[in-house]
Design a protein around this motif. Structure first.
Motif, PDB file in Angstrom:
ATOM      1  N   GLY A   1     136.761 -24.199 -26.172  1.00  0.00           N
ATOM      2  CA  GLY A   1     136.311 -24.702 -27.473  1.00  0.00           C
ATOM      3  C   GLY A   1     135.754 -23.609 -28.382  1.00  0.00           C
ATOM      4  O   GLY A   1     135.270 -23.888 -29.470  1.00  0.00           O
ATOM      5  N   VAL A   2     135.840 -22.351 -27.931  1.00  0.00           N
ATOM      6  CA  VAL A   2     135.306 -21.238 -28.740  1.00  0.00           C
ATOM      7  C   VAL A   2     136.412 -20.670 -29.634  1.00  0.00           C
ATOM      8  O   VAL A   2     137.501 -20.336 -29.156  1.00  0.00           O
ATOM      9  N   LYS A   3     136.124 -20.561 -30.938  1.00  0.00           N
ATOM     10  CA  LYS A   3     137.080 -19.975 -31.886  1.00  0.00           C
ATOM     11  C   LYS A   3     136.701 -18.522 -32.134  1.00  0.00           C
ATOM     12  O   LYS A   3     135.701 -18.242 -32.796  1.00  0.00           O
ATOM     13  N   VAL A   4     137.505 -17.608 -31.613  1.00  0.00           N
ATOM     14  CA  VAL A   4     137.197 -16.182 -31.793  1.00  0.00           C
ATOM     15  C   VAL A   4     137.350 -15.767 -33.264  1.00  0.00           C
ATOM     16  O   VAL A   4     136.749 -14.785 -33.696  1.00  0.00           O
ATOM     17  N   ALA A   5     138.102 -16.542 -34.050  1.00  0.00           N
ATOM     18  CA  ALA A   5     138.306 -16.228 -35.472  1.00  0.00           C
ATOM     19  C   ALA A   5     137.009 -16.329 -36.278  1.00  0.00           C
ATOM     20  O   ALA A   5     136.908 -15.778 -37.373  1.00  0.00           O
ATOM     21  N   LYS A   6     136.010 -17.043 -35.737  1.00  0.00           N
ATOM     22  CA  LYS A   6     134.737 -17.200 -36.456  1.00  0.00           C
ATOM     23  C   LYS A   6     133.968 -15.878 -36.573  1.00  0.00           C
ATOM     24  O   LYS A   6     133.120 -15.713 -37.439  1.00  0.00           O
ATOM     25  N   CYS A   7     134.272 -14.924 -35.673  1.00  0.00           N
ATOM     26  CA  CYS A   7     133.555 -13.637 -35.687  1.00  0.00           C
ATOM     27  C   CYS A   7     133.952 -12.840 -36.925  1.00  0.00           C
ATOM     28  O   CYS A   7     135.137 -12.638 -37.191  1.00  0.00           O
ATOM     29  N   TYR A   8     132.956 -12.382 -37.695  1.00  0.00           N
ATOM     30  CA  TYR A   8     133.284 -11.563 -38.875  1.00  0.00           C
ATOM     31  C   TYR A   8     132.756 -10.130 -38.727  1.00  0.00           C
ATOM     32  O   TYR A   8     132.522  -9.425 -39.707  1.00  0.00           O
ATOM     33  N   GLN A   9     132.577  -9.697 -37.493  1.00  0.00           N
ATOM     34  CA  GLN A   9     132.293  -8.288 -37.198  1.00  0.00           C
ATOM     35  C   GLN A   9     130.957  -7.772 -37.741  1.00  0.00           C
ATOM     36  O   GLN A   9     130.883  -6.675 -38.269  1.00  0.00           O
TER      37      GLN A   9
END
Length: 189
Positions: free
Chosen positions: A21-29
């Protein structure tokens, strides 16, 4: 009119999302996870870089992640989650990546000792229904035959309160046995 089917692209990021259920796309560095990670100095990919590689949907990048030492060094201390503005649950991602790495036989050569540690952990609970964590560390030392060096991870885990020295009774032994027999089957030998 084209007959385009909307089937998902087979990517590691999608697999992670389906499993955790974790969206790695949410990370904005923003890098806060790496700055706060107690073991990031020993990692070959800082946590934010690992997330960036998962965002590319590039197979070579995915292989880099699955072969990395980073996924084996994560202590699941959750420091990263507490600092992440997007609340990306990196420990869940790391756990999934470890299973995937073993399943594909891509684990980092230095991960052998850490995998032994995980196996000791499972064996300790399965055998006694208790978690004698000090005994577990001794068992790990014997398995890895590394009696000269300190255990790579134990001192840090103890300092973070991850390893208590008193045995902890595991509730519902039968349920535990079922979980561990499943885990051992999926997690490799």
């Amino acid at each position: 009119m084209s007959h385009e089917h909307h089937h998902e692209v087979k990517t590691l990021a999608n697999d992670i999302y389906k499993a955790t259920g974790v969206k790695v796309a949410k990370c904005y560095q923003c890098g806060k996870c790496s700055a706060g990670c107690p073991v990031s100095d020993e990692m070959d990919l800082p946590p934010n870089v690992l997330l960036r590689l998962l965002q590319t949907d590039n197979e070579a990048d995915e292989q880099t992640v699955l072969k990395s030492k980073t996924i084996w060094l994560c202590l699941t201390c959750e420091m990263c989650i507490s600092r992440c503005p997007m609340e990306v649950e990196l420990p869940k991602v790391m756990d999934y990546l470890r299973h995937k790495s073993i399943g594909m036989n891509l684990q980092h050569p230095h991960a052998k000792k850490i995998i032994d540690f995980h196996k000791s952990f499972l064996d300790s609970i399965e055998y006694t229904g208790r978690l004698y964590e000090l005994g577990l560390v001794v068992d790990y030392k014997v398995r890895s035959l590394d009696l000269v060096k300190d255990v790579m991870l134990a001192p840090k885990m103890i300092s973070r309160g991850k390893l208590g020295f008193l045995p902890e009774m595991i509730k519902n032994k039968e349920n535990m046995k079922r979980i561990f027999s499943r885990t051992k089957k999926t997690g490799g030998k």
